[in-house]
Design an enzyme around this catalytic site. Structure first.
Site, mmCIF file in Angstrom:
data_model
loop_
_atom_site.group_PDB
_atom_site.id
_atom_site.type_symbol
_atom_site.label_atom_id
_atom_site.label_comp_id
_atom_site.label_asym_id
_atom_site.label_seq_id
_atom_site.Cartn_x
_atom_site.Cartn_y
_atom_site.Cartn_z
ATOM 1 N N ASP A 74 99.045 -59.547 -14.284
ATOM 2 C CA ASP A 74 97.912 -58.661 -14.032
ATOM 3 C C ASP A 74 96.852 -58.850 -15.118
ATOM 4 O O ASP A 74 97.100 -58.509 -16.283
ATOM 5 C CB ASP A 74 98.414 -57.203 -14.014
ATOM 6 C CG ASP A 74 97.432 -56.248 -13.381
ATOM 7 O OD1 ASP A 74 96.311 -56.669 -13.062
ATOM 8 O OD2 ASP A 74 97.790 -55.069 -13.194
ATOM 9 N N ASP A 75 95.708 -59.425 -14.756
ATOM 10 C CA ASP A 75 94.590 -59.622 -15.696
ATOM 11 C C ASP A 75 94.865 -60.722 -16.724
ATOM 12 O O ASP A 75 94.333 -60.656 -17.838
ATOM 13 C CB ASP A 75 94.272 -58.331 -16.477
ATOM 14 C CG ASP A 75 93.484 -57.312 -15.690
ATOM 15 O OD1 ASP A 75 93.248 -57.538 -14.494
ATOM 16 O OD2 ASP A 75 93.123 -56.271 -16.269
ATOM 17 N N CYS A 87 91.466 -56.791 -9.437
ATOM 18 C CA CYS A 87 92.863 -56.720 -9.001
ATOM 19 C C CYS A 87 93.031 -56.596 -7.488
ATOM 20 O O CYS A 87 93.650 -57.449 -6.851
ATOM 21 C CB CYS A 87 93.557 -55.535 -9.671
ATOM 22 S SG CYS A 87 93.537 -55.583 -11.473
ATOM 23 N N ASP A 96 96.195 -62.381 -11.076
ATOM 24 C CA ASP A 96 95.257 -61.904 -10.048
ATOM 25 C C ASP A 96 93.795 -62.097 -10.438
ATOM 26 O O ASP A 96 92.916 -62.117 -9.583
ATOM 27 C CB ASP A 96 95.531 -60.442 -9.667
ATOM 28 C CG ASP A 96 95.468 -59.480 -10.844
ATOM 29 O OD1 ASP A 96 95.219 -59.926 -11.987
ATOM 30 O OD2 ASP A 96 95.695 -58.271 -10.627
ATOM 31 N N ASN A 97 93.501 -62.226 -11.719
ATOM 32 C CA ASN A 97 92.144 -62.532 -12.178
ATOM 33 C C ASN A 97 92.193 -62.873 -13.651
ATOM 34 O O ASN A 97 93.216 -62.693 -14.314
ATOM 35 C CB ASN A 97 91.167 -61.367 -11.935
ATOM 36 C CG ASN A 97 91.666 -60.020 -12.388
ATOM 37 O OD1 ASN A 97 92.072 -59.188 -11.576
ATOM 38 N ND2 ASN A 97 91.680 -59.789 -13.687
#
Length: 535
Positions: free
Chosen positions: A39-40, A75, A310-311
Site C-alpha cells: 500500500d503506497d 489506492c 497500488d501506487n
C-alpha cells in the site's frame, strides 16, 4: 503375478483418473498464483531497498519490470483497476470515497461479479484466498458493512476501511473480528502472514489456488513491528534534483507549495520515509515465510508469485511534503517483480506494463479465454515466458479525478473551498480541479508524458523524460505543435476506449493513424472527457 503390459495400463489410466481425483489433479494441475500487494510503496525513491528477502526470493528468481505503472495514483481507483483489468473510466471508481464509487453498492453490483478472482473461482475452479486491505471504503455501513463478501472468494479476511497496523476490524468470511494492540497477536502484517500460512496448510490439494495478500505497509500510520522500530536511523528521503524546489510551469496545485519547505516539514517527511521502510521489513518476513511454506509443500515450482504496489509516493518532491495522487513518475510508477514456472531467473523487462495487465495475466495463466472478458489490459504471460517478437503497447492512460471539500480547509482557509489534504504550512496535496488525464508514452524514439487538466487554465504539462527524468521542465509551449495535436487526439481516444480499443497503436507506433479532421474543439473534447456523471 505378471505385470500388465504398458498399453493395458494406458487403457486403464482414464479409469484410474476417474477413481483417483488426487492423481487427476496432479496430471492436469494448473499453476497456482500468489499476488502480494503493498500500500503506497514507491519504486522511484528507493522503496524496494529494504526488501532484501523479496529481492532474493522473487526478483533474482524471476523478472523485474522496470517500467510498471498504475493508471491512477490513488489506492481505491488503482485497486479497482487491478481487480477488473480496466481503466478508471470503465470501472468508474474515481477516488477513495463512497461517492467516488469506492466499494459502493454500484461497484458491488456492476463490477465485483466480473473481477478476475470471481472468474478464477467460477470458471476456472480455483480456490481463492484474500487477506488484508481490499478497498478504502470496504465495510462502510452504507454499503453492506463487513457482512458483504465479494463474489469470487473462497476464504475472505478483509480489513475494514483503510490501512492500520493495530486496533482494526477484519471481516472473517463476513463476520466481524476485532483486533487490539498486542504485537504478538494483532500486528496486521504478521496476522496476514499467519493466515496465509494456515491457508496453505489446510487448503484442498485437488484444486489450484489463488492468494491475494494485501498488506497495510508502507501506508500511514507507519507503525513498525517493535523489533524494527530502530532500523534505518541514518536514512532520509532522497534529495533528487526535484526535491524541495518550486514546481514552476506546473498546475496551480503544485505551484502553490511553499518553497523552500520549513525545517519541520523536512523533518516530518524524513521521519515518514524512515518509518515506511521499517514497516516493509515485516512484509519481507512475510514473503520469506510464504516461500518457505510453498517449498515445504512442494508447491513452489508450480506457483507464480507477483509482488507490486497500488501506487507510488512522494516525499518533498516539488516541495510537496508527503502523499501520492499526482501525475509524476514518483506517484504513478510502482515495483513489479514476478517468479514462476517458465520464468528465467535474473531477468529485467523494459516493456511498458500497467496494473490493468495483472487480471488478464492471471486469467491467462489459469487457461481462461481472455476474449470473453471486457478487460482493457494485456496478458504479461508472453513477456514472462520470454517469447520473441511480442507486439506490445507503447503508451497507456493515466486519469485522476481530484478530491476536495466544499468548505475551506481549516488548516488553510486562505485558499478557499475545494482543496483537501492540507498541511499546517498551507500546502495542499489535492483539490477538485486536480483532475487530469495523461498519455504516458515509452517507445523506441520517445519517452514522453502528455497531460491535460480540467481547470480554468485548461492547463497542459508535457515532459521529455529522456532529457528530463525528474520532470522539472514543462515543455508544453516549446514541443512541436504536430506532436501536441497527436497527443491530444490520442488522449481523447484512450479516454473513451474499452477493451481492445485500449490496445490500439500509440502515436509513435508504425501502425498509428492520425486524421486531423477527427479533432474536436478543445473545449468540446474536455467537456466530454472529464464528465463525472458516468457513476
Amino acid at each position: 503375478p505378471r505385470r500388465p503390459a504398458l498399453p493395458a495400463l494406458l487403457l486403464l489410466l482414464p479409469l484410474l483418473l476417474l477413481l483417483c481425483p488426487a492423481l487427476a489433479a496432479r496430471q492436469a494441475r494448473r499453476p497456482n498464483v500468489v499476488l502480494i500487494l503493498t500500500d503506497d510503496q514507491d519504486v522511484c525513491l528507493g522503496g524496494m531497498t529494504p526488501l532484501k528477502k523479496a529481492a532474493a526470493l522473487i526478483a533474482h528468481m524471476g523478472v523485474t519490470f522496470v517500467n510498471a505503472y498504475v493508471p491512477s495514483a490513488l489506492c481505491c481507483p488503482s485497486r479497482a483497476s487491478i481487480l477488473t483489468g480496466k481503466y478508471p473510466h470503465n470501472h468508474h471508481v474515481v477516488n477513495n470515497t463512497l461517492e467516488g464509487n469506492c466499494s459502493s453498492k454500484s461497484w458491488q453490483k456492476i463490477q465485483e461479479p466480473y473481477t478476475f478472482p470471481a472468474l478464477l473461482k467460477t470458471a476456472c475452479g480455483y480456490q481463492t484466498f484474500f487477506a488484508g486491505k481490499y478497498l478504502n471504503e470496504y465495510g462502510a455501513e452504507d454499503a453492506g458493512g463487513v457482512g458483504h463478501v465479494p463474489p469470487g472468494w473462497s476464504f475472505w479476511y478483509a480489513l475494514e476501511k483503510n490501512s492500520k497496523y493495530y486496533n482494526y476490524t477484519l471481516s472473517v468470511n463476513g463476520k466481524a473480528r476485532r483486533h487490539g494492540e498486542n504485537y504478538s497477536v494483532d500486528y496486521l502484517t504478521d496476522v496476514l502472514a499467519n493466515m496465509s500460512l494456515d491457508f496453505l496448510e489446510y487448503k484442498s490439494n485437488f484444486e489450484p489456488f489463488f492468494m491475494m495478500i494485501s498488506t497495510p505497509a508502507p501506508h500511514s500510520p507507519w507503525t513498525a513491528a517493535p523489533q524494527y522500530a530502530k532500523s534505518f536511523q541514518n536514512v532520509s528521503a532522497p534529495r533528487n534534483s526535484n526535491f524541495n524546489i518550486h514546481g514552476k510551469n506546473k498546475h496551480w496545485l503544485i505551484r502553490q507549495a511553499k518553497t523552500p519547505m520549513t525545517n519541520s516539514s523536512i523533518q516530518f517527511l524524513d521521519d515518514a520515509y524512515r518509518k515506511r521502510w521499517q514497516t516493509l521489513l515485516s512484509v519481507d518476513d512475510l514473503i520469506e515465510k510464504l516461500v518457505k511454506k510453498l517449498e515445504f509443500h512442494g508447491e513452489l515450482d508450480n506457483t507464480y508469485i507477483f509482488y507490486t504496489s497500488d501506487n507510488g509516493f512522494h516525499t518533498g518532491k516539488f516541495s510537496l511534503p508527503i502523499d501520492k495522487r499526482q501525475l509524476y513518475e514518483f506517484d504513478i510508477k510502482v515495483p513489479l517483480i514476478v517468479r514462476g514456472p517458465g520464468i528465467k531467473p535474473n531477468q529485467t523487462n523494459k516493456m511498458l506494463v500497467a496494473n490493468i495487465d495483472l487480471g488478464p495475466t492471471i486469467l491467462d495463466i489459469a487457461g481462461y479465454d481472455l476474449n470473453k472478458t471486457q478487460m482493457d489490459g494485456m496478458s504479461l504471460l508472453p513477456l514472462l515466458r520470454g517469447d520473441k517478437n511480442v507486439t506490445w503497447r507503447s503508451d497507456f492512460l493515466v486519469e485522476y479525478q481530484g478530491e476536495g471539500y466544499n468548505g475551506s480547509d481549516p488548516t488553510c482557509p486562505g485558499l478557499g473551498p475545494g482543496v483537501t489534504h492540507c498541511f499546517p504550512d498551507c500546502v495542499c496535496e489535492d483539490s477538485y480541479n486536480n483532475t487530469y488525464a495523461c498519455v504516458r508514452t515509452l517507445s523506441a524514439s520517445w519517452d514522453l508524458q502528455y497531460c491535460e487538466f480540467d481547470d480554468r487554465e485548461v492547463f497542459v504539462e508535457v515532459y521529455n523524460l529522456t532529457a528530463d527524468p525528474h520532470q522539472i521542465n514543462n515543455i508544453a509551449k516549446t514541443i512541436d505543435q504536430e506532436i501536441l495535436e497527436k497527443m491530444n487526439y490520442r488522449l481523447m481516444m484512450l479516454q473513451s476506449c474499452s477493451g481492445a480499443t485500449c490496445r490500439t497503436p500509440g502515436v509513435f507506433d508504425p501502425g498509428y493513424r492520425f486524421d486531423p479532421r477527427l479533432m474536436f474543439s478543445n473545449h468540446g473534447v474536455r467537456a466530454r472527457r472529464f464528465s463525472a456523471q458516468s457513476l
